[in-house]
Design a protein around this motif. Structure first.
Motif, PDB file in Angstrom:
ATOM      1  N   ALA A   1      13.118  28.427  -1.675  1.00 49.05           N
ATOM      2  CA  ALA A   1      13.915  27.346  -1.080  1.00 49.05           C
ATOM      3  C   ALA A   1      13.342  26.993   0.295  1.00 49.05           C
ATOM      4  O   ALA A   1      13.242  25.810   0.663  1.00 49.05           O
ATOM      5  CB  ALA A   1      15.374  27.771  -0.971  1.00 49.05           C
ATOM      6  N   MET A   2      12.954  28.024   1.035  1.00 51.28           N
ATOM      7  CA  MET A   2      12.383  27.783   2.369  1.00 51.28           C
ATOM      8  C   MET A   2      11.031  27.066   2.252  1.00 51.28           C
ATOM      9  O   MET A   2      10.711  26.167   3.043  1.00 51.28           O
ATOM     10  CB  MET A   2      12.223  29.114   3.126  1.00 51.28           C
ATOM     11  CG  MET A   2      13.551  29.754   3.474  1.00 51.28           C
ATOM     12  SD  MET A   2      13.374  31.538   3.622  1.00 51.28           S
ATOM     13  CE  MET A   2      13.223  31.734   5.340  1.00 51.28           C
ATOM     14  N   LEU A   3      10.246  27.477   1.282  1.00 51.49           N
ATOM     15  CA  LEU A   3       8.939  26.820   1.089  1.00 51.49           C
ATOM     16  C   LEU A   3       9.137  25.337   0.748  1.00 51.49           C
ATOM     17  O   LEU A   3       8.440  24.462   1.280  1.00 51.49           O
ATOM     18  CB  LEU A   3       8.145  27.522  -0.024  1.00 51.49           C
ATOM     19  CG  LEU A   3       6.770  26.920  -0.298  1.00 51.49           C
ATOM     20  CD1 LEU A   3       5.784  27.232   0.842  1.00 51.49           C
ATOM     21  CD2 LEU A   3       6.191  27.415  -1.623  1.00 51.49           C
ATOM     22  N   LEU A   4      10.097  25.056  -0.133  1.00 57.74           N
ATOM     23  CA  LEU A   4      10.373  23.652  -0.491  1.00 57.74           C
ATOM     24  C   LEU A   4      10.728  22.851   0.755  1.00 57.74           C
ATOM     25  O   LEU A   4      10.253  21.728   0.958  1.00 57.74           O
ATOM     26  CB  LEU A   4      11.537  23.578  -1.487  1.00 57.74           C
ATOM     27  CG  LEU A   4      11.216  23.810  -2.951  1.00 57.74           C
ATOM     28  CD1 LEU A   4      12.498  23.708  -3.778  1.00 57.74           C
ATOM     29  CD2 LEU A   4      10.192  22.810  -3.484  1.00 57.74           C
ATOM     30  N   ASP A   5      11.552  23.448   1.594  1.00 53.19           N
ATOM     31  CA  ASP A   5      11.970  22.806   2.838  1.00 53.19           C
ATOM     32  C   ASP A   5      10.744  22.503   3.711  1.00 53.19           C
ATOM     33  O   ASP A   5      10.588  21.381   4.232  1.00 53.19           O
ATOM     34  CB  ASP A   5      12.926  23.772   3.556  1.00 53.19           C
ATOM     35  CG  ASP A   5      13.881  23.047   4.464  1.00 53.19           C
ATOM     36  OD1 ASP A   5      13.407  22.468   5.440  1.00 53.19           O
ATOM     37  OD2 ASP A   5      15.102  23.050   4.192  1.00 53.19           O
ATOM     38  N   LEU A   6       9.867  23.492   3.832  1.00 51.72           N
ATOM     39  CA  LEU A   6       8.666  23.327   4.672  1.00 51.72           C
ATOM     40  C   LEU A   6       7.790  22.189   4.147  1.00 51.72           C
ATOM     41  O   LEU A   6       7.340  21.320   4.898  1.00 51.72           O
ATOM     42  CB  LEU A   6       7.837  24.623   4.678  1.00 51.72           C
ATOM     43  CG  LEU A   6       8.379  25.810   5.481  1.00 51.72           C
ATOM     44  CD1 LEU A   6       7.566  27.065   5.189  1.00 51.72           C
ATOM     45  CD2 LEU A   6       8.311  25.485   6.974  1.00 51.72           C
ATOM     46  N   VAL A   7       7.554  22.204   2.830  1.00 50.08           N
ATOM     47  CA  VAL A   7       6.650  21.209   2.229  1.00 50.08           C
ATOM     48  C   VAL A   7       7.272  19.813   2.317  1.00 50.08           C
ATOM     49  O   VAL A   7       6.610  18.838   2.698  1.00 50.08           O
ATOM     50  CB  VAL A   7       6.319  21.572   0.760  1.00 50.08           C
ATOM     51  CG1 VAL A   7       5.452  20.498   0.121  1.00 50.08           C
ATOM     52  CG2 VAL A   7       5.612  22.917   0.677  1.00 50.08           C
ATOM     53  N   ALA A   8       8.563  19.728   1.973  1.00 53.21           N
ATOM     54  CA  ALA A   8       9.232  18.414   1.962  1.00 53.21           C
ATOM     55  C   ALA A   8       9.268  17.808   3.366  1.00 53.21           C
ATOM     56  O   ALA A   8       9.069  16.605   3.538  1.00 53.21           O
ATOM     57  CB  ALA A   8      10.638  18.547   1.401  1.00 53.21           C
ATOM     58  N   ASN A   9       9.499  18.651   4.369  1.00 52.61           N
ATOM     59  CA  ASN A   9       9.513  18.170   5.752  1.00 52.61           C
ATOM     60  C   ASN A   9       8.131  17.748   6.214  1.00 52.61           C
ATOM     61  O   ASN A   9       7.972  16.747   6.921  1.00 52.61           O
ATOM     62  CB  ASN A   9      10.002  19.285   6.684  1.00 52.61           C
ATOM     63  CG  ASN A   9      11.465  19.102   6.998  1.00 52.61           C
ATOM     64  OD1 ASN A   9      11.901  17.987   7.304  1.00 52.61           O
ATOM     65  ND2 ASN A   9      12.217  20.184   6.913  1.00 52.61           N
ATOM     66  N   ALA A  10       7.119  18.537   5.816  1.00 54.79           N
ATOM     67  CA  ALA A  10       5.754  18.268   6.292  1.00 54.79           C
ATOM     68  C   ALA A  10       5.175  16.998   5.682  1.00 54.79           C
ATOM     69  O   ALA A  10       4.369  16.318   6.311  1.00 54.79           O
ATOM     70  CB  ALA A  10       4.853  19.460   5.977  1.00 54.79           C
ATOM     71  N   GLN A  11       5.582  16.683   4.450  1.00 50.17           N
ATOM     72  CA  GLN A  11       4.985  15.530   3.746  1.00 50.17           C
ATOM     73  C   GLN A  11       6.072  14.596   3.218  1.00 50.17           C
ATOM     74  O   GLN A  11       6.278  14.475   2.005  1.00 50.17           O
ATOM     75  CB  GLN A  11       4.103  16.021   2.578  1.00 50.17           C
ATOM     76  CG  GLN A  11       2.961  16.902   2.976  1.00 50.17           C
ATOM     77  CD  GLN A  11       1.969  16.195   3.911  1.00 50.17           C
ATOM     78  OE1 GLN A  11       1.881  14.966   3.945  1.00 50.17           O
ATOM     79  NE2 GLN A  11       1.230  16.982   4.682  1.00 50.17           N
ATOM     80  N   PRO A  12       6.787  13.906   4.112  1.00 49.88           N
ATOM     81  CA  PRO A  12       7.915  13.092   3.640  1.00 49.88           C
ATOM     82  C   PRO A  12       7.509  11.928   2.740  1.00 49.88           C
ATOM     83  O   PRO A  12       8.339  11.379   2.021  1.00 49.88           O
ATOM     84  CB  PRO A  12       8.544  12.578   4.952  1.00 49.88           C
ATOM     85  CG  PRO A  12       7.498  12.744   5.997  1.00 49.88           C
ATOM     86  CD  PRO A  12       6.623  13.878   5.574  1.00 49.88           C
ATOM     87  N   LYS A  13       6.215  11.570   2.757  1.00 51.14           N
ATOM     88  CA  LYS A  13       5.784  10.423   1.935  1.00 51.14           C
ATOM     89  C   LYS A  13       5.207  10.859   0.592  1.00 51.14           C
ATOM     90  O   LYS A  13       4.695  10.048  -0.176  1.00 51.14           O
ATOM     91  CB  LYS A  13       4.748   9.610   2.705  1.00 51.14           C
ATOM     92  CG  LYS A  13       5.335   8.990   3.955  1.00 51.14           C
ATOM     93  CD  LYS A  13       4.613   7.734   4.331  1.00 51.14           C
ATOM     94  CE  LYS A  13       5.404   6.987   5.370  1.00 51.14           C
ATOM     95  NZ  LYS A  13       4.684   6.829   6.606  1.00 51.14           N
ATOM     96  N   MET A  14       5.249  12.161   0.339  1.00 54.53           N
ATOM     97  CA  MET A  14       4.698  12.656  -0.923  1.00 54.53           C
ATOM     98  C   MET A  14       5.817  13.135  -1.828  1.00 54.53           C
ATOM     99  O   MET A  14       6.774  13.760  -1.361  1.00 54.53           O
ATOM    100  CB  MET A  14       3.797  13.864  -0.625  1.00 54.53           C
ATOM    101  CG  MET A  14       2.350  13.645  -0.886  1.00 54.53           C
ATOM    102  SD  MET A  14       1.465  15.121  -0.387  1.00 54.53           S
ATOM    103  CE  MET A  14       0.336  15.236  -1.732  1.00 54.53           C
ATOM    104  N   ARG A  15       5.677  12.870  -3.134  1.00 49.97           N
ATOM    105  CA  ARG A  15       6.616  13.443  -4.098  1.00 49.97           C
ATOM    106  C   ARG A  15       6.276  14.915  -4.303  1.00 49.97           C
ATOM    107  O   ARG A  15       5.089  15.265  -4.422  1.00 49.97           O
ATOM    108  CB  ARG A  15       6.458  12.751  -5.448  1.00 49.97           C
ATOM    109  CG  ARG A  15       7.226  11.485  -5.577  1.00 49.97           C
ATOM    110  CD  ARG A  15       7.128  10.997  -7.014  1.00 49.97           C
ATOM    111  NE  ARG A  15       8.028   9.879  -7.252  1.00 49.97           N
ATOM    112  CZ  ARG A  15       8.185   9.304  -8.431  1.00 49.97           C
ATOM    113  NH1 ARG A  15       7.517   9.731  -9.486  1.00 49.97           N
ATOM    114  NH2 ARG A  15       9.017   8.301  -8.573  1.00 49.97           N
ATOM    115  N   ILE A  16       7.303  15.739  -4.403  1.00 41.12           N
ATOM    116  CA  ILE A  16       7.076  17.173  -4.627  1.00 41.12           C
ATOM    117  C   ILE A  16       7.741  17.607  -5.930  1.00 41.12           C
ATOM    118  O   ILE A  16       8.934  17.349  -6.136  1.00 41.12           O
ATOM    119  CB  ILE A  16       7.612  17.991  -3.426  1.00 41.12           C
ATOM    120  CG1 ILE A  16       6.770  17.650  -2.200  1.00 41.12           C
ATOM    121  CG2 ILE A  16       7.540  19.496  -3.690  1.00 41.12           C
ATOM    122  CD1 ILE A  16       7.549  17.569  -0.956  1.00 41.12           C
TER     123      ILE A  16
END
Ligand code: SAM
Length: 512
Positions: free
Chosen positions: A284-299
């Motif tokens: 969950a923390m990793l998802l948060d990190l990735v989603a925050n770092a790349q707001p213009k990318m779909r994850i």
């Protein structure tokens, strides 16, 4: 055994495609050689200057998306050795087959390909042939010593050793390394993206598996579970964003079990020091990190295991607009008796609870599954339980398989494969038919609605149409007009099949 699966709505190069396909290079990553073949462009021009790229490697990959992702790591390691990727095996100096042993059919396919590649040696004495991946451990003696079909055999944790193994093979010595590692995550290797369309790519976040499902060969072929440093994951995704990628899929056999505490096996987490335990990063923390770092990318992410999917993960999906609203949640059977024999760590009831939580927190979430029919001792009642579970969930799509006994697994050792092939096949057909009804039920909900689609490639059916996916991972096709690959577009859905939405673009989307 003839095995069937329904790849509903799925195409090749998809993280949810298990049947495997040959790696194709996207146009932006290929270059024409003098002989007309195409080869991979490397990211590092400096490296190109260091070593002449005068050798060609052809890599064929089978199985789950993790294998395709591993082939990109191998391509990167070989790039440093002066190998360019070729799509044409007939002019390669090195042919590598990245194998899968999840079901018996996958092994038979690889054997046939190796026979074909061996025939090339008649005209090309210097050609080297290698087997990589999951079949390596089990078939190393057979392929290398008994049948002499290959020159090198490399297990999933030994790809860094390929340059050495090639030298061994060139000196006509046995070249084998199938040692499984406690640490290896290839976190520092920038993959050469051979199986991508330049828009969506894959990043491996965990390797191996600790689940010990009794049917599954993965813990034996890929080793114990370990997670990759989040810093290297974020860096790799940032590089992808810089290169124009619009979507990343985080890969692992069991992504929800991700746990970084400084390196090492997941099972050794309890032995980590208090600081490591306190600062550990979960999925969950990793998802948060990735989603925050790349707001213009779909994850996206795959695969989730019901026992490990936490409410925090579901909440992270709901919180971030850029985390796609799709969960691939294999259940394997609807019968508690069979689930227990499979050593799945959840019951049918717990699975329903999880589905209810997903639907409550993310009302329009796409949900897909993997299912196995004909597991040893499966009765008609067990099979009915699977059908009623499917009826209750009404999955968007699924992958369905007849049980295939795999040597070395706990089921193969302890439970007789006692379901006749004809029964497995009939039950498989019944669940495929039911899934088709549910898929159509799900796609029909889209009629008249406008959905955001990331354009990925030309439609297979017509070059006048684009193909892309909704956040829920349903494929949509629509006329190309002036839009291009990588655009996020709003598409109004006019009609559907069980696998595909068909519509027209309204305009560039403000969403992703
Ligand atoms: N890690 C995931 C999990 O455990 O749910 C997926 C593992 S596997 C790479 C993908 C799918 O192949 C499984 O979910 C299962 O449905 C199927 N599979 C694995 N072993 C099988 C076997 N022995 N026979 C038939 N299908 C199998």
């Amino acid at each position: 055994m003839k095995e069937e699966s329904l790849k509903n709505t799925k195409t090749d190069k998809n993280p949810y495609s298990y049947n495997g396909d040959v790696v194709n290079l996207p146009p932006h990553l290929t270059a024409q050689n003098g002989d007309g073949s195409t080869s991979q462009l490397t990211d590092s021009e400096e490296e190109i200057q260091k070593k002449p790229h005068n050798k060609k490697v052809y890599i064929e990959s089978y199985g789950c998306q993790m294998n395709f992702s591993d082939s990109e790591i191998v391509a990167s390691i070989l790039d440093q050795e002066g190998y360019k990727i070729t799509e044409n095996f007939e002019n390669a100096n090195l042919v590598l087959v990245n194998t899968c042993s999840i079901r018996e059919k996958a092994e038979q396919t690889v054997r046939k390909r190796l026979e074909l590649f061996n025939r090339l040696k008649r005209n090309n004495k210097d050609l080297k042939i290698g087997v990589l991946g999951c079949m390596a451990e089990r078939l190393k003696h057979k392929f290398l010593e008994e049948e002499k079909m290959v020159d090198l055999v490399v297990g999933p944790d030994a790809y860094r050793d390929i340059p050495n193994l090639l030298r061994e093979a060139e000196a006509e010595r046995d070249a084998v390394n199938v040692i499984l590692s406690k640490e290896e995550t290839y976190g520092d290797i920038a993959p050469v993206r051979t199986s991508s369309n330049g828009v969506s790519g894959f990043v491996t976040i965990t390797r191996g598996c600790d689940n010990m499902c009794t049917f599954c060969v993965v813990p034996f072929t890929r080793g114990r579970e370990r997670s990759r440093d989040p810093k290297s994951i974020l860096e790799e995704i940032a590089q992808m964003a810089e290169c124009g990628y619009k979507e990343v899929t985080l890969l692992g056999q069991n992504v929800d079990s991700y746990l970084w505490y400084g390196g090492g096996l997941k099972k050794d987490f309890s032995k980590a020091n208090p600081l490591q335990q306190k600062t550990a990063v979960n999925f969950a923390m990793l998802l948060d990190l990735v989603a925050n770092a790349q707001p213009k990318m779909r994850i996206r992410f795959s695969t989730s295991n019901p026992q490990d999917m936490s409410l925090d993960v579901i909440r992270a999906m709901a919180k971030f607009n850029n985390i796609c609203k799709h969960v691939h949640l294999p259940v394997q059977s609807g019968s508690n008796l069979i689930l227990r024999k499979m050593n799945r760590q959840h019951t049918r009831e717990q699975y329903f609870e999880l589905i209810n939580n997903i639907r409550k927190i993310i009302p329009r979430c796409g949900i897909s599954h993997d299912m196995i029919t004909g597991f040893p001792s499966e009765t008609e009642q067990d099979h009915q339980d699977t059908l009623t579970l499917m009826e209750q969930v009404k999955y968007d799509f699924g992958f369905m398989f007849a049980y295939s006994e795999r040597p070395g697994t706990l089921a193969a050792k302890k439970i007789k494969d006692d379901i006749p092939e004809s029964t497995k096949k009939r039950r498989l057909q019944e669940i495929i038919d039911l899934q088709r009804i549910h898929s159509e039920y799900r796609t029909r909900q889209y009629i008249g609605k406008t959905v955001c689609i990331l354009i990925e490639k030309s439609s297979k059916r017509s070059s006048d149409f684009w193909s892309g996916r909704t956040s829920q991972n349903t494929v949509a096709v629509f006329p190309k007009e002036n839009y291009k690959v990588g655009d996020f577009v709003d598409v109004k859905i006019e009609k559907v099949t069980s696998a595909t939405l068909i519509g027209n673009v309204i305009g560039i989307s403000s969403s992703i």
